[in-house]
Design a protein around this motif. Structure first.
Motif, PDB file in Angstrom:
ATOM      1  N   VAL A 131      -6.708  17.885  98.027  1.00 26.03           N
ATOM      2  CA  VAL A 131      -6.261  18.799  97.396  1.00 26.03           C
ATOM      3  C   VAL A 131      -6.838  19.766  98.684  1.00 26.03           C
ATOM      4  O   VAL A 131      -7.275  19.707  99.399  1.00 26.03           O
ATOM      5  CB  VAL A 131      -7.484  18.866  96.036  1.00 26.03           C
ATOM      6  N   ALA A 132      -5.415  20.760  98.815  1.00 24.72           N
ATOM      7  CA  ALA A 132      -6.182  21.576  99.795  1.00 24.72           C
ATOM      8  C   ALA A 132      -4.749  23.090  99.311  1.00 24.72           C
ATOM      9  O   ALA A 132      -3.738  23.303  99.075  1.00 24.72           O
ATOM     10  CB  ALA A 132      -5.416  21.390 101.552  1.00 24.72           C
ATOM     11  N   GLY A 133      -5.300  24.404 100.281  1.00 22.61           N
ATOM     12  CA  GLY A 133      -4.422  25.578 100.154  1.00 22.61           C
ATOM     13  C   GLY A 133      -3.667  25.585 101.187  1.00 22.61           C
ATOM     14  O   GLY A 133      -3.726  24.358 101.850  1.00 22.61           O
ATOM     15  N   GLU A 134      -2.533  26.376 101.195  1.00 28.53           N
ATOM     16  CA  GLU A 134      -1.258  26.341 101.637  1.00 28.53           C
ATOM     17  C   GLU A 134      -1.621  26.460 103.064  1.00 28.53           C
ATOM     18  O   GLU A 134      -1.185  25.283 104.247  1.00 28.53           O
ATOM     19  CB  GLU A 134      -0.857  27.492 101.499  1.00 28.53           C
ATOM     20  N   GLY A 135      -2.282  26.987 103.854  1.00 29.09           N
ATOM     21  CA  GLY A 135      -3.121  27.431 105.028  1.00 29.09           C
ATOM     22  C   GLY A 135      -3.671  25.551 105.935  1.00 29.09           C
ATOM     23  O   GLY A 135      -3.786  26.149 107.148  1.00 29.09           O
ATOM     24  N   HIS A 136      -3.816  24.689 104.626  1.00 32.82           N
ATOM     25  CA  HIS A 136      -4.023  23.375 105.767  1.00 32.82           C
ATOM     26  C   HIS A 136      -3.147  22.176 105.537  1.00 32.82           C
ATOM     27  O   HIS A 136      -3.540  21.141 106.559  1.00 32.82           O
ATOM     28  CB  HIS A 136      -5.604  22.985 104.607  1.00 32.82           C
ATOM     29  N   VAL A 137      -2.375  22.746 105.099  1.00 30.68           N
ATOM     30  CA  VAL A 137      -1.231  22.119 105.075  1.00 30.68           C
ATOM     31  C   VAL A 137      -0.534  21.215 106.508  1.00 30.68           C
ATOM     32  O   VAL A 137      -0.410  19.957 106.335  1.00 30.68           O
ATOM     33  CB  VAL A 137       0.183  22.260 103.918  1.00 30.68           C
ATOM     34  N   ILE A 188     -10.979  20.686  91.543  1.00 24.63           N
ATOM     35  CA  ILE A 188     -10.952  18.991  90.811  1.00 24.63           C
ATOM     36  C   ILE A 188     -10.088  19.259  89.761  1.00 24.63           C
ATOM     37  O   ILE A 188      -9.857  17.531  89.680  1.00 24.63           O
ATOM     38  CB  ILE A 188     -12.981  18.745  91.056  1.00 24.63           C
ATOM     39  N   ALA A 189     -10.576  19.602  89.076  1.00 23.06           N
ATOM     40  CA  ALA A 189      -9.692  19.575  87.275  1.00 23.06           C
ATOM     41  C   ALA A 189      -7.720  19.646  88.233  1.00 23.06           C
ATOM     42  O   ALA A 189      -7.232  18.699  87.129  1.00 23.06           O
ATOM     43  CB  ALA A 189      -9.688  21.103  86.671  1.00 23.06           C
ATOM     44  N   LEU A 190      -7.604  20.154  88.497  1.00 24.46           N
ATOM     45  CA  LEU A 190      -6.034  20.313  88.861  1.00 24.46           C
ATOM     46  C   LEU A 190      -6.101  18.623  89.608  1.00 24.46           C
ATOM     47  O   LEU A 190      -5.083  17.916  89.147  1.00 24.46           O
ATOM     48  CB  LEU A 190      -6.036  20.535  90.688  1.00 24.46           C
ATOM     49  N   ALA A 191      -6.504  17.858  90.239  1.00 22.42           N
ATOM     50  CA  ALA A 191      -6.413  16.368  90.562  1.00 22.42           C
ATOM     51  C   ALA A 191      -6.595  15.616  89.272  1.00 22.42           C
ATOM     52  O   ALA A 191      -5.764  14.593  89.064  1.00 22.42           O
ATOM     53  CB  ALA A 191      -7.580  16.201  92.120  1.00 22.42           C
ATOM     54  N   ALA A 192      -7.714  15.714  88.298  1.00 19.51           N
ATOM     55  CA  ALA A 192      -7.817  15.028  87.372  1.00 19.51           C
ATOM     56  C   ALA A 192      -6.401  15.367  86.533  1.00 19.51           C
ATOM     57  O   ALA A 192      -6.587  14.217  85.622  1.00 19.51           O
ATOM     58  CB  ALA A 192      -9.107  15.644  86.583  1.00 19.51           C
ATOM     59  N   ALA A 193      -6.097  16.775  86.642  1.00 17.42           N
ATOM     60  CA  ALA A 193      -5.164  16.264  85.676  1.00 17.42           C
ATOM     61  C   ALA A 193      -3.604  15.881  86.104  1.00 17.42           C
ATOM     62  O   ALA A 193      -2.605  15.400  85.252  1.00 17.42           O
ATOM     63  CB  ALA A 193      -4.700  18.074  85.839  1.00 17.42           C
ATOM     64  N   MET A 204     -13.056  -4.617  88.511  1.00 16.01           N
ATOM     65  CA  MET A 204     -12.757  -2.935  88.240  1.00 16.01           C
ATOM     66  C   MET A 204     -12.084  -2.233  88.612  1.00 16.01           C
ATOM     67  O   MET A 204     -11.397  -2.530  89.884  1.00 16.01           O
ATOM     68  CB  MET A 204     -14.212  -1.946  88.377  1.00 16.01           C
ATOM     69  N   SER A 205     -11.254  -1.452  88.323  1.00 18.53           N
ATOM     70  CA  SER A 205      -9.633  -0.746  88.510  1.00 18.53           C
ATOM     71  C   SER A 205     -10.541  -0.354  90.070  1.00 18.53           C
ATOM     72  O   SER A 205     -11.685  -0.276  90.291  1.00 18.53           O
ATOM     73  CB  SER A 205      -9.421   0.120  88.029  1.00 18.53           C
ATOM     74  N   LEU A 206      -9.348   0.426  90.969  1.00 15.65           N
ATOM     75  CA  LEU A 206      -9.797   0.944  91.828  1.00 15.65           C
ATOM     76  C   LEU A 206      -9.793   1.512  92.306  1.00 15.65           C
ATOM     77  O   LEU A 206      -9.714   2.886  90.774  1.00 15.65           O
ATOM     78  CB  LEU A 206      -8.581   0.385  92.862  1.00 15.65           C
ATOM     79  N   ILE A 207     -10.922   2.476  92.683  1.00 16.48           N
ATOM     80  CA  ILE A 207     -11.667   4.041  93.095  1.00 16.48           C
ATOM     81  C   ILE A 207     -10.574   4.330  93.232  1.00 16.48           C
ATOM     82  O   ILE A 207      -9.683   4.072  93.902  1.00 16.48           O
ATOM     83  CB  ILE A 207     -12.594   4.011  93.356  1.00 16.48           C
ATOM     84  N   GLN A 208     -10.088   6.350  92.798  1.00 15.39           N
ATOM     85  CA  GLN A 208      -9.441   7.054  93.495  1.00 15.39           C
ATOM     86  C   GLN A 208      -9.874   7.710  94.266  1.00 15.39           C
ATOM     87  O   GLN A 208     -10.535   9.259  93.562  1.00 15.39           O
ATOM     88  CB  GLN A 208      -8.609   7.356  92.079  1.00 15.39           C
ATOM     89  N   PRO A 209     -10.508   8.055  94.917  1.00 19.59           N
ATOM     90  CA  PRO A 209     -10.673   9.525  96.021  1.00 19.59           C
ATOM     91  C   PRO A 209      -9.574  10.110  96.186  1.00 19.59           C
ATOM     92  O   PRO A 209      -8.749  10.436  95.518  1.00 19.59           O
ATOM     93  CB  PRO A 209     -10.276   8.554  97.501  1.00 19.59           C
ATOM     94  N   VAL A 210     -10.582  11.175  95.859  1.00 21.49           N
ATOM     95  CA  VAL A 210     -10.203  12.547  95.981  1.00 21.49           C
ATOM     96  C   VAL A 210     -10.953  13.820  96.968  1.00 21.49           C
ATOM     97  O   VAL A 210     -12.015  14.303  96.791  1.00 21.49           O
ATOM     98  CB  VAL A 210     -10.241  13.929  94.557  1.00 21.49           C
ATOM     99  N   ILE A 211     -10.059  14.320  98.049  1.00 17.93           N
ATOM    100  CA  ILE A 211     -10.641  14.874  99.393  1.00 17.93           C
ATOM    101  C   ILE A 211     -10.369  16.341  99.191  1.00 17.93           C
ATOM    102  O   ILE A 211      -8.922  16.739  99.639  1.00 17.93           O
ATOM    103  CB  ILE A 211      -9.708  14.206 100.209  1.00 17.93           C
ATOM    104  N   LEU A 212     -11.512  17.143  98.875  1.00 19.81           N
ATOM    105  CA  LEU A 212     -11.215  18.310  99.283  1.00 19.81           C
ATOM    106  C   LEU A 212     -11.159  19.249 100.542  1.00 19.81           C
ATOM    107  O   LEU A 212     -12.160  18.953 101.156  1.00 19.81           O
ATOM    108  CB  LEU A 212     -12.644  18.765  98.055  1.00 19.81           C
ATOM    109  N   CYS A 213     -10.291  19.824 100.452  1.00 26.24           N
ATOM    110  CA  CYS A 213     -10.268  20.706 101.959  1.00 26.24           C
ATOM    111  C   CYS A 213      -9.894  22.411 101.262  1.00 26.24           C
ATOM    112  O   CYS A 213      -9.115  22.629 100.683  1.00 26.24           O
ATOM    113  CB  CYS A 213      -8.992  20.372 102.435  1.00 26.24           C
ATOM    114  N   GLY A 214     -11.233  23.316 102.533  1.00 24.17           N
ATOM    115  CA  GLY A 214     -11.674  24.019 101.794  1.00 24.17           C
ATOM    116  C   GLY A 214     -12.440  25.002 102.670  1.00 24.17           C
ATOM    117  O   GLY A 214     -13.252  23.450 103.271  1.00 24.17           O
ATOM    118  N   GLY A 215     -12.364  26.127 102.910  1.00 22.59           N
ATOM    119  CA  GLY A 215     -12.883  26.929 103.903  1.00 22.59           C
ATOM    120  C   GLY A 215     -12.791  26.810 104.925  1.00 22.59           C
ATOM    121  O   GLY A 215     -11.803  25.865 105.172  1.00 22.59           O
ATOM    122  N   ALA A 216     -13.300  27.313 105.952  1.00 15.11           N
ATOM    123  CA  ALA A 216     -13.081  27.682 107.533  1.00 15.11           C
ATOM    124  C   ALA A 216     -14.463  27.564 108.153  1.00 15.11           C
ATOM    125  O   ALA A 216     -14.279  27.315 109.508  1.00 15.11           O
ATOM    126  CB  ALA A 216     -12.994  28.422 107.823  1.00 15.11           C
ATOM    127  N   GLY A 217     -15.836  26.955 107.648  1.00 16.50           N
ATOM    128  CA  GLY A 217     -16.987  27.392 108.133  1.00 16.50           C
ATOM    129  C   GLY A 217     -17.376  27.005 109.174  1.00 16.50           C
ATOM    130  O   GLY A 217     -17.564  27.488 110.486  1.00 16.50           O
TER     131      GLY A 217
END
Length: 340
Positions: free
Chosen positions: A58-64, A89-94, A1-14
Motif C-alpha cells: 500500500v503506497a501513495g502515487e509518489g512511491h509507485v 490498512i483498511a484499504l488492504a483489509a477491504a 494454518m493458512s498462509l499469512i498475508q503480508p501487507v507492506i505500508l509505504c509512506g512518508g519521506a523519513g
C-alpha cells in the motif's frame, strides 16, 4: 494454518534522515544497511512461500515508480491521498478475504534477525486467527524515549493481553519501564484477520470505515494495481492504527520478540544499527578521524575529516553538508522543510 498475508505500508519521506532522505528520494527506497533497500528487505522477510502469501503493498502515487523498480510485479494499492496507517490498512483489509490473517509491516524498518521475526509473525498470526488484534513488541534493550511502549497483561497463549499503551516517556519513566520488565517497544507491526479489523474499525471509526468501503467499491484495477476512488477516500480522517483501533479495542494482544529491530528513525538510530569500530566510530574509506569517538560519517564524494570530536554525525549528500550532535538528531527534520 493458512498462509499469512503480508501487507507492506509505504509512506512518508523519513525527513529526519535529511539530506539523504527527501520527498523525492524517500527513506524506504534507500540502501542504508546492506545492498538491499529497506523496502526490499521488508519484502525479503516475507518471501518464504511456505509461510507467507504474496505481499500486498500500500503506497501513495509518489512511491509507485520506486516500487516498480525495486519489487517487480507485487500487488499494489495506490492511495489517492495520505491518511495515515488506519485508512491504509483498511484499504488492504477491504481487498482481502475476511478470514485472511494480515501481517502489517512498515517498509522502512531494519530487522537483523529474520528468523526471530518469522517466529514472532507465526505467534502473532496464531492469536490473530483466534480473533485478537496483535501488536508485535520489541524487548527493550535501553531506556529509549523515542518509542511508544506496550505493557503486557495476563498471559494469552503465545503472547499476552495488552494492559495499556504508553506514549513516548521521559527518561525517568523509560528507566522504570526497563527495570519493570513488563513493557515492550511498540514496533508498529500488527497481525489480525482482515474481517476482524474492519469490524473494529466500523465500531470505533464508523465514518472512516464507510469512506474506505466506498473508495474500494468505486475503485478500479489496472493489472496488479488497484486504485481506490479518490473522493470518498480523501473524505476520511487521517489517523494511526494505534489511536483508531489498538488503543480502543477490547481484543488487543501483544507478542514480544528480540530480533535486532530498529525503525531507523533518525541518524543516531541508523548509526546504532551499523557496525562500529573499537572507538565507537562508523566511518568508511571516505573519512579521516583523529582523536574522535562516537562519530559517524557518510559522503557521496568528498572526504570527511574529523578531529577531536565526540558523538557527532557528519553527512555530505548532493552538495548539502549536515553536522549534528547525536543528542540533537530529532531536530534534523526541520532542515528538510527549510528551517533555520
Amino acid at each position: 494454518m493458512s498462509l499469512i498475508q503480508p501487507v507492506i505500508l509505504c509512506g512518508g519521506a523519513g525527513t529526519r534522515l535529511w539530506p539523504i532522505s527527501t520527498h523525492e528520494r524517500p527513506k524506504p527506497f534507500l540502501k542504508l544497511i546492506g545492498e538491499r533497500t529497506l523496502f526490499q528487505q521488508a519484502l525479503d522477510r516475507v518471501a518464504d512461500p511456505g509461510r507467507f502469501a504474496s505481499p500486498l503493498v500500500v503506497a501513495g502515487e509518489g512511491h509507485v515508480d520506486f516500487i516498480s523498480q525495486q519489487a517487480g510485479d507485487h500487488r499494489l494499492i495506490v492511495e489517492p491521498a495520505a491518511r495515515n496507517t488506519a485508512p491504509a490498512i483498511a484499504l488492504a483489509a477491504a481487498r482481502l478475504d475476511p478470514e485472511a490473517v494480515m501481517l502489517v509491516c512498515p517498509s522502512d524498518h531494519y530487522i537483523a534477525d529474520e528468523s526471530s521475526f518469522a517466529a514472532a509473525a507465526g505467534r502473532a498470526a496464531e492469536l490473530a486467527g483466534e480473533g485478537w488484534l496483535v501488536s508485535i513488541g520489541i524487548e527493550p534493550t535501553r531506556p529509549e524515549t523515542g518509542y511508544g511502549y506496550i505493557q503486557r497483561g495476563e498471559a494469552l497463549g503465545p503472547g499476552h493481553r495488552v494492559a495499556r499503551f504508553v506514549e513516548k516517556p521521559d527518561l525517568e519513566r523509560a528507566r522504570e519501564f526497563l527495570a519493570d520488565g513488563g513493557f515492550v517497544w511498540n514496533a508498529g507491526i500488527f497481525a489480525f484477520r482482515a474481517g476482524t479489523f474492519l469490524e473494529e474499525l466500523a465500531r470505533y471509526r464508523p465514518e472512516m470505515a464507510d469512506a474506505v468501503r466506498e473508495a474500494v467499491r468505486q475503485g478500479s484495477e489496472e493489472g496488479p494495481r488497484f486504485y481506490p476512488a479518490a473522493q470518498p477516500f480523501e473524505a476520511s480522517q487521517g489517523e494511526s492504527v494505534d489511536y483508531a483501533i489498538m488503543e480502543n479495542t477490547d481484543h488487543a494482544a501483544v507478542v514480544a520478540a528480540e530480533m535486532g529491530w530498529s525503525d531507523i528513525g533518525n541518524w543516531d538510530a541508523l548509526m546504532s544499527a551499523r557496525q562500529a569500530d573499537a572507538q565507537g566510530n562508523v566511518c568508511g574509506t571516505d573519512a579521516r578521524l583523529l582523536g574522535s569517538s562516537g562519530v559517524m560519517t557518510q559522503s557521496d564524494g568528498p572526504r570527511i575529516s574529523v578531529v577531536g570530536l565526540e558523538n557527532v554525525i557528519v553527512v555530505v549528500e548532493d552538495g548539502e553538508v549536515l553536522v549534528v550532535s547525536r543528542d540533537a538528531v530529532q531536530q534534523v527534520s526541520k532542515l528538510s522543510e527549510g528551517g533555520q
